[in-house]
Design an enzyme around this catalytic site. Structure first.
Site, mmCIF file in Angstrom:
data_model
loop_
_atom_site.group_PDB
_atom_site.id
_atom_site.type_symbol
_atom_site.label_atom_id
_atom_site.label_comp_id
_atom_site.label_asym_id
_atom_site.label_seq_id
_atom_site.Cartn_x
_atom_site.Cartn_y
_atom_site.Cartn_z
ATOM 1 N N LYS A 132 34.817 49.587 41.808
ATOM 2 C CA LYS A 132 34.243 49.161 43.234
ATOM 3 C C LYS A 132 33.208 50.125 43.605
ATOM 4 C CE LYS A 132 37.930 46.173 45.442
ATOM 5 N NZ LYS A 132 38.735 46.269 46.351
ATOM 6 N N LYS A 221 38.654 39.838 35.208
ATOM 7 C CA LYS A 221 40.003 39.307 36.047
ATOM 8 C C LYS A 221 39.282 38.589 37.322
ATOM 9 C CE LYS A 221 40.973 41.958 39.433
ATOM 10 N NZ LYS A 221 41.740 42.271 40.473
ATOM 11 N N LYS A 224 37.768 38.382 44.000
ATOM 12 C CA LYS A 224 36.696 37.894 45.205
ATOM 13 C C LYS A 224 35.420 38.464 44.932
ATOM 14 C CE LYS A 224 40.786 38.608 47.700
ATOM 15 N NZ LYS A 224 41.552 38.909 48.801
#
Ligand code: TYM
Length: 356
Positions: A132, A221, A224
């Site tokens: 992230k 994976k 969102k």
């Protein structure tokens, strides 16, 4: 032996006489609930509530969602939507403790205290932080210390079982390590010459039969943040449109090429959603090059529909006022446990006036 539940988990369920587990898990309100969340986690949560053996607690972790840039108006809406979704999925507030994280302030308090026993090196190794944070202009301290807050969520309730998807297992390992470090560092004072019981217990992850659902692109994976999802409450037309184009076995170029269900994301989803006979049929027809991928997806879609129609109906019948009331009640229940844990924590850590 009773018949194997279609929601069976990989961890053995303890025998009836065993002490009930306290099950805790959380989900971020960062966008629509997708089929990866559902198959990897939420469906297992419902199963555990329905089994009724263990005490269950589920949390909408809004304080985690603010670790990346966000718009407060969107967050408010996402919290409401996720609460509606979870209740529609069968997380019945009458049977479980369902609440929003920031309604119980002790989560953030405990996170600060646990940070004092968590080495920075461990946080820097977290895969989710690297994923992230990589390439971003702004990486918040909150994103770095995210797993400490996650440990606090679990330890605050002394949860023993944490049903999650595979991507959260590394965070769970850190939470277990934090328990060891904290109990060692703050053992409490002896009472009548006897060592006190350690405050925290090590939580164990529990994985569903489908702990990792891949995205529609087949590259990573389903997530969102990657935009490779199908929303659980998406209209059936767009659900099918997306599913029909989803990545399958790359070696299967023509109908006559035999497929490999074991590496196909569509088969993984069949394992969760379709009955055993259908799964056997899929294996035979895919490896035997009898069904094409679209036909296989259509069978999967029909089985999704069977499962999702009642959930959609339930969602439409819920009012947001009713849901907010239930979340408030859930937070009050959670707070009762949290307050007690924090009294113990402050005491062993030597914090506060000790007057309360
Ligand atoms: P989050 O919000 O990303 O996801 C919620 C749950 O869904 C699972 N999941 C998946 N499972 C299978 N395949 C996928 N593609 C997939 N995508 C998501 C996740 O593993 C998760 O179980 N850090 C957590 C939230 C959290 C938490 C906690 C969880 C905060 N505190 C305490 C457990 C206990 C997260 O970001 O999940």
């Amino acid at each position: 032996m009773s018949q194997q539940s279609p929601f069976a988990t990989t961890m053995e369920i303890p025998p009836a006489a065993a002490k009930p587990a306290r099950v805790f898990s959380g989900i971020q309100p960062t966008g629509e609930l997708h089929i990866g969340n559902y198959l990897g986690a939420v469906r297992t949560w419902r199963q555990q509530i329905e089994e009724g053996k263990d005490e269950t607690m589920f949390c909408v972790v809004d304080a985690h969602a603010i670790t990346v840039p966000y718009d407060p108006k969107d967050l408010r809406k996402n919290i409401d939507d996720l609460c509606l979704d979870l209740i529609a999925c069968g997380l019945d507030p009458e049977k479980t403790t369902l609440f929003v994280q920031s309604d119980v302030r002790e989560h953030t308090e405990l996170a600060w205290y646990l940070a004092s026993v968590t080495p920075m090196g461990d946080l820097g190794r977290m895969t989710q932080f690297k994923d992230k944070g990589e390439g971003k202009d702004f990486v918040s301290t909150g994103l770095f210390t995210y797993p400490v807050l996650m440990s606090a969520d679990i330890l605050l309730y002394k949860a023993t079982v944490v049903p999650v998807g595979e991507d959260q297992v590394q965070h769970l390992e850190l939470a277990r390590e934090t328990v060891r470090r904290f109990n060692h560092r703050f053992p409490g004072e002896k009472v009548s010459g006897k060592k006190p019981r350690p405050i925290f217990v090590e939580p164990k992850p529990r994985l569903s039969v489908t702990p990792r659902i891949m995205g529609l692109d087949g590259e990573s994976k389903m997530s969102k943040s990657k935009g490779n999802t199908i929303g659980l409450f998406e209209h059936p037309d767009s659900f099918w449109k997306k599913l029909s184009k989803a990545y399958t076995d790359p070696q299967r170029l023509k109908l006559t090429d035999p497929g490999r269900p074991e590496i196909c994301n569509i088969f993984t989803m069949h394992k969760a959603i379709s009955p055993k006979e259908t799964q056997d049929e899929v294996v035979a027809n895919c490896t035997g090059a009898k069904w094409g991928c679209v036909a296989c997806k259509k069978v999967l879609f029909d089985n999704f529909e069977k499962e999702l129609i009642p959930l959609r109906t339930k969602r439409e019948a819920l009012s947001i006022e009713q849901v907010r009331q239930a979340m408030g009640d859930g937070a009050a229940k959670a707070r009762r446990i949290a307050v007690e844990t924090m009294k113990e924590v402050r005491q062993v850590m030597g914090l506060g006036s000790l007057a309360t």
